[in-house]
Design an enzyme around this catalytic site. Structure first.
Site, PDB file in Angstrom:
ATOM      1  N   ASP A  43       0.850  -1.197   0.000  1.00 15.29           N
ATOM      2  CA  ASP A  43       0.000   0.000   0.000  1.00 15.29           C
ATOM      3  C   ASP A  43       0.885   1.245   0.000  1.00 15.29           C
ATOM      4  O   ASP A  43       1.659   1.458   0.936  1.00 15.29           O
ATOM      5  CB  ASP A  43      -0.870  -0.020   1.268  1.00 15.29           C
ATOM      6  CG  ASP A  43      -1.856   1.142   1.322  1.00 15.29           C
ATOM      7  OD1 ASP A  43      -2.944   1.018   0.744  1.00 15.29           O
ATOM      8  OD2 ASP A  43      -1.517   2.179   1.942  1.00 15.29           O
ATOM      9  N   TYR A  48       3.086   9.838   0.192  1.00 10.45           N
ATOM     10  CA  TYR A  48       4.108   9.180   1.023  1.00 10.45           C
ATOM     11  C   TYR A  48       5.514   9.399   0.434  1.00 10.45           C
ATOM     12  O   TYR A  48       6.509   9.070   1.085  1.00 10.45           O
ATOM     13  CB  TYR A  48       3.869   7.657   1.130  1.00 10.45           C
ATOM     14  CG  TYR A  48       2.549   7.221   1.723  1.00 10.45           C
ATOM     15  CD1 TYR A  48       1.673   8.115   2.331  1.00 10.45           C
ATOM     16  CD2 TYR A  48       2.162   5.889   1.678  1.00 10.45           C
ATOM     17  CE1 TYR A  48       0.457   7.693   2.848  1.00 10.45           C
ATOM     18  CE2 TYR A  48       0.951   5.460   2.201  1.00 10.45           C
ATOM     19  CZ  TYR A  48       0.103   6.374   2.774  1.00 10.45           C
ATOM     20  OH  TYR A  48      -1.098   5.944   3.291  1.00 10.45           O
ATOM     21  N   HIS A 104      -7.259   9.673  -2.538  1.00 11.50           N
ATOM     22  CA  HIS A 104      -6.780   9.559  -1.152  1.00 11.50           C
ATOM     23  C   HIS A 104      -7.732  10.173  -0.127  1.00 11.50           C
ATOM     24  O   HIS A 104      -7.859   9.690   1.001  1.00 11.50           O
ATOM     25  CB  HIS A 104      -5.398  10.223  -1.038  1.00 11.50           C
ATOM     26  CG  HIS A 104      -4.586   9.715   0.106  1.00 11.50           C
ATOM     27  ND1 HIS A 104      -3.241   9.493   0.011  1.00 11.50           N
ATOM     28  CD2 HIS A 104      -4.911   9.354   1.373  1.00 11.50           C
ATOM     29  CE1 HIS A 104      -2.777   9.036   1.171  1.00 11.50           C
ATOM     30  NE2 HIS A 104      -3.780   8.951   2.012  1.00 11.50           N
ATOM     31  N   SER A 132     -10.661   6.639  -0.579  1.00  4.31           N
ATOM     32  CA  SER A 132     -10.165   6.494   0.784  1.00  4.31           C
ATOM     33  C   SER A 132     -10.679   7.677   1.592  1.00  4.31           C
ATOM     34  O   SER A 132     -10.745   8.810   1.074  1.00  4.31           O
ATOM     35  CB  SER A 132      -8.632   6.470   0.769  1.00  4.31           C
ATOM     36  OG  SER A 132      -8.135   6.344   2.082  1.00  4.31           O
ATOM     37  N   SER A 181      -4.334   2.002   9.170  1.00  9.95           N
ATOM     38  CA  SER A 181      -3.862   1.961  10.564  1.00  9.95           C
ATOM     39  C   SER A 181      -4.566   0.862  11.374  1.00  9.95           C
ATOM     40  O   SER A 181      -5.149   1.119  12.433  1.00  9.95           O
ATOM     41  CB  SER A 181      -4.028   3.319  11.248  1.00  9.95           C
ATOM     42  OG  SER A 181      -3.149   4.273  10.677  1.00  9.95           O
ATOM     43  N   ARG A 231       8.039  -9.135  13.220  1.00 11.50           N
ATOM     44  CA  ARG A 231       6.667  -8.632  13.344  1.00 11.50           C
ATOM     45  C   ARG A 231       5.961  -8.601  11.986  1.00 11.50           C
ATOM     46  O   ARG A 231       4.755  -8.808  11.906  1.00 11.50           O
ATOM     47  CB  ARG A 231       6.675  -7.250  14.012  1.00 11.50           C
ATOM     48  CG  ARG A 231       7.073  -7.340  15.485  1.00 11.50           C
ATOM     49  CD  ARG A 231       6.757  -6.069  16.237  1.00 11.50           C
ATOM     50  NE  ARG A 231       7.673  -4.985  15.972  1.00 11.50           N
ATOM     51  CZ  ARG A 231       8.850  -4.801  16.573  1.00 11.50           C
ATOM     52  NH1 ARG A 231       9.267  -5.670  17.483  1.00 11.50           N
ATOM     53  NH2 ARG A 231       9.613  -3.761  16.280  1.00 11.50           N
ATOM     54  N   ASN A 235       2.420 -10.482  11.461  1.00 14.23           N
ATOM     55  CA  ASN A 235       1.206  -9.793  11.002  1.00 14.23           C
ATOM     56  C   ASN A 235       0.576 -10.476   9.787  1.00 14.23           C
ATOM     57  O   ASN A 235      -0.622 -10.301   9.526  1.00 14.23           O
ATOM     58  CB  ASN A 235       1.513  -8.328  10.676  1.00 14.23           C
ATOM     59  CG  ASN A 235       1.935  -7.553  11.915  1.00 14.23           C
ATOM     60  OD1 ASN A 235       1.717  -8.002  13.044  1.00 14.23           O
ATOM     61  ND2 ASN A 235       2.554  -6.394  11.719  1.00 14.23           N
TER      62      ASN A 235
HETATM   63  N1  LIG Z   1      -5.580   6.084   3.312  1.00 14.35           N
HETATM   64  C1  LIG Z   1      -5.132   6.790   4.314  1.00 14.35           C
HETATM   65  O1  LIG Z   1      -5.494   7.963   4.510  1.00 14.35           O
HETATM   66  C2  LIG Z   1      -4.165   6.165   5.263  1.00 14.35           C
HETATM   67  C3  LIG Z   1      -3.883   6.786   6.489  1.00 14.35           C
HETATM   68  C4  LIG Z   1      -2.987   6.165   7.368  1.00 14.35           C
HETATM   69  C5  LIG Z   1      -2.419   4.943   7.036  1.00 14.35           C
HETATM   70  N2  LIG Z   1      -2.679   4.365   5.835  1.00 14.35           N
HETATM   71  C6  LIG Z   1      -2.067   3.053   5.446  1.00 14.35           C
HETATM   72  O2  LIG Z   1      -2.189   2.163   6.564  1.00 14.35           O
HETATM   73  C7  LIG Z   1      -0.900   1.625   6.845  1.00 14.35           C
HETATM   74  C8  LIG Z   1      -0.775   1.165   8.295  1.00 14.35           C
HETATM   75  O3  LIG Z   1      -1.005   2.222   9.190  1.00 14.35           O
HETATM   76  P1  LIG Z   1       0.160   2.866  10.068  1.00 14.35           P
HETATM   77  O4  LIG Z   1       1.379   2.966   9.245  1.00 14.35           O
HETATM   78  O5  LIG Z   1      -0.417   4.104  10.681  1.00 14.35           O
HETATM   79  O6  LIG Z   1       0.484   1.835  11.216  1.00 14.35           O
HETATM   80  P2  LIG Z   1      -0.134   0.504  11.855  1.00 14.35           P
HETATM   81  O7  LIG Z   1       0.133  -0.612  10.924  1.00 14.35           O
HETATM   82  O8  LIG Z   1      -1.524   0.742  12.324  1.00 14.35           O
HETATM   83  O9  LIG Z   1       0.815   0.401  13.149  1.00 14.35           O
HETATM   84  C9  LIG Z   1       2.210   0.417  13.037  1.00 14.35           C
HETATM   85  C10 LIG Z   1       2.803   0.413  14.426  1.00 14.35           C
HETATM   86  O10 LIG Z   1       2.558  -0.834  15.064  1.00 14.35           O
HETATM   87  C11 LIG Z   1       3.799  -1.456  15.412  1.00 14.35           C
HETATM   88  N3  LIG Z   1       3.670  -2.883  15.098  1.00 14.35           N
HETATM   89  C12 LIG Z   1       3.439  -3.444  13.897  1.00 14.35           C
HETATM   90  N4  LIG Z   1       3.309  -4.771  14.014  1.00 14.35           N
HETATM   91  C13 LIG Z   1       3.461  -5.067  15.315  1.00 14.35           C
HETATM   92  C14 LIG Z   1       3.437  -6.285  16.054  1.00 14.35           C
HETATM   93  N5  LIG Z   1       3.194  -7.459  15.459  1.00 14.35           N
HETATM   94  N6  LIG Z   1       3.641  -6.208  17.403  1.00 14.35           N
HETATM   95  C15 LIG Z   1       3.881  -5.030  18.011  1.00 14.35           C
HETATM   96  N7  LIG Z   1       3.922  -3.845  17.355  1.00 14.35           N
HETATM   97  C16 LIG Z   1       3.704  -3.869  16.024  1.00 14.35           C
HETATM   98  C17 LIG Z   1       4.848  -0.801  14.543  1.00 14.35           C
HETATM   99  O11 LIG Z   1       6.100  -0.804  15.203  1.00 14.35           O
HETATM  100  P3  LIG Z   1       7.378  -1.581  14.561  1.00 14.35           P
HETATM  101  O12 LIG Z   1       7.645  -0.935  13.226  1.00 14.35           O
HETATM  102  O13 LIG Z   1       8.454  -1.336  15.559  1.00 14.35           O
HETATM  103  O14 LIG Z   1       6.992  -3.022  14.430  1.00 14.35           O
HETATM  104  C18 LIG Z   1       4.301   0.623  14.447  1.00 14.35           C
HETATM  105  O15 LIG Z   1       4.611   1.368  15.609  1.00 14.35           O
HETATM  106  C19 LIG Z   1       0.027   2.793   6.482  1.00 14.35           C
HETATM  107  O16 LIG Z   1       1.382   2.436   6.479  1.00 14.35           O
HETATM  108  C20 LIG Z   1      -0.565   3.207   5.155  1.00 14.35           C
HETATM  109  O17 LIG Z   1      -0.137   2.324   4.125  1.00 14.35           O
HETATM  110  C21 LIG Z   1      -3.547   4.946   4.950  1.00 14.35           C
END
Ligand SMILES: NC(=O)c1ccc[n+]([C@@H]2O[C@H](COP(=O)([O-])OP(=O)(O)OC[C@H]3O[C@@H](n4cnc5c(N)ncnc54)[C@H](OP(=O)(O)O)[C@@H]3O)[C@@H](O)[C@H]2O)c1
Length: 264
Positions: A43, A48, A104, A132, A181, A231, A235
Site C-alpha cells: 500500500d 508518502y 486519497h 479512501s 492503521s 513482526r 502480522n
Molecule cells: N488512506 C489513508 O489515509 C491512510 C492513512 C494512514 C495509514 N494508511 C495506510 O495504513 C498503513 C498502516 O497504518 P500505520 O502505518 O499508521 O500503522 P499501523 O500498521 O496501524 O501500526 C504500526 C505500528 O505498530 C507497530 N507494530 C506493527 N506490528 C506489530 C506487532 N506485530 N507487534 C507489536 N507492534 C507492532 C509498529 O512498530 P514496529 O515498526 O516497531 O513493528 C508501528 O509502531 C500505512 O502504512 C498506510 O499504508 C492509509
C-alpha cells in the site's frame, strides 16, 4: 494468503504491507523485507513520497509483477491534475498499471478527481478503483453520481474504530471497506489492551495478530506496517486461528466509534 473478491472480480489480498511515513532507502529496504517475509500486497500513496522506492523494491525482488498487488492513492485537486498524477505514479512505480487506485481523500473537485480514475480504469491503468476516507454522506454522494462503483473505500478501521455502519453502507453499494492503521499506528496502548491480551493468550498469538484477525475475519483488508522482520511475518500469520463469536463480541465492545487521529 486469503483474498477478498472486489465488485469487478479482482482478488485483493486480505493482508498487505503499509508504507506510510517511510521514504527513501528505508522504504526500499522495508518493502524488500516485506516481500521476503511473504507479503504480496503493498500500500503506497503519492503523498508518502516513496513510490519510486516501492517500485524499485518490487522490481529487484524478482517476483513477477502480476504476483504483487499494488495499491496507489492520488493526492490532487481536479480532473486534470489527477490525470497527470496517475501517469506520474505509474512512472514512479515503474509499471504500466496498478492493481487498485484510490482517491486519497474527499478534497478539491471530488467528482472530477474520481472521473480521472474512471478514465484510468477504462484505459487499463488500474485493475480496480476506489476511494479512501470517504465517510458517510460524502461516500453516498459519490456513489450516486459515479459511473464505476468504487471497489474499495479505505478508511481508519481498527479495534477502537470498527466502522460497522460504514462497512454495511459500503457493502450495500458493492464496495469493500478496507482498513488503514489497523494497529492504530501503535497508539492508544493497543498492545497493552487487557481484553486483547486475554484473547491473544487463549490462542497463543500476539495482541497484534488478534487486532488484525478481528478485521480480516469481517472481510476487511488490512495493511499493517512494521520495520521489524519478525513482526512483519507475525502480522501476515493471521489465518491459522479464528476468533470465536464470544471473542468477536468482546472485541466489539472496544469500539469507541471515533477517530484516534481526527483526520476523518
Ligand atoms: N488512506 C489513508 O489515509 C491512510 C492513512 C494512514 C495509514 N494508511 C495506510 O495504513 C498503513 C498502516 O497504518 P500505520 O502505518 O499508521 O500503522 P499501523 O500498521 O496501524 O501500526 C504500526 C505500528 O505498530 C507497530 N507494530 C506493527 N506490528 C506489530 C506487532 N506485530 N507487534 C507489536 N507492534 C507492532 C509498529 O512498530 P514496529 O515498526 O516497531 O513493528 C508501528 O509502531 C500505512 O502504512 C498506510 O499504508 C492509509
Amino acid at each position: 494468503m486469503e483474498f477478498v473478491t472486489l465488485n469487478n472480480g479482482v482478488q485483493m489480498p486480505l493482508v498487505g504491507y503499509g508504507t506510510y511515513n517511510v521514504a527513501g532507502a528505508t522504504a526500499e529496504r522495508h518493502v524488500t523485507m516485506a516481500l521476503e517475509a511473504g507479503y504480496r500486497a503493498i500500500d503506497t500513496a503519492q503523498c508518502y513520497h516513496n513510490e519510486k522506492n516501492v517500485g524499485k523494491a518490487i522490481a529487484k525482488s524478482g517476483i513477477s509483477r502480476d504476483q504483487v498487488f499494488i495499491t496507489a492513492k492520488t493526492w490532487t485537486v481536479d480532473y486534470a491534475s489527477t490525470k497527470r498524477s496517475i501517469d506520474q505514479t505509474l512512472r514512479n512505480l515503474g509499471t504500466d498499471y496498478v492493481d487498485l487506485l484510490l482517491v486519497h481523500e474527499p478534497a478539491g473537485d471530488i467528482g472530477g478527481n474520481y472521473t480521472a480514475l474512471e478514465d484510468a480504469y477504462r484505459e487499463g491503468k488500474a485493475r480496480a478503483i476506489g476511494v479512501s476516507n470517504f465517510i458517510g454522506k460524502v461516500f453516498q454522494q459519490l456513489v450516486n453520481c459515479c459511473t464505476v462503483i468504487p471497489a474499495v473505500n479505505q478508511v481508519e478501521t481498527h479495534v477502537y474504530r470498527q466502522q460497522h455502519d460504514m462497512q454495511t453502507l459500503c457493502a450495500s453499494k458493492g464496495t469493500v471497506l478496507a482498513s488503514w492503521s489497523p494497529l492504530c499506528s501503535g497508539e492508544h496502548d493497543i498492545f497493552k489492551d487487557p481484553a486483547l491480551k486475554k484473547i491473544a493468550a487463549a490462542h497463543g498469538v500476539s495482541v497484534a495478530q488478534v487486532a488484525l484477525r478481528a478485521l480480516v475475519q469481517r472481510g476487511i483488508p488490512v495493511v499493517p506496517k512494521s520495520k521489524n522482520a519478525k513482526r512483519m511475518r507475525q502480522n501476515l500469520d493471521v489465518f491459522g486461528f479464528a476468533l470465536t463469536d464470544d471473542e468477536m463480541a468482546r472485541i466489539a465492545t472496544l469500539d469507541e466509534r471515533r477517530s484516534l487521529f481526527n483526520w476523518y
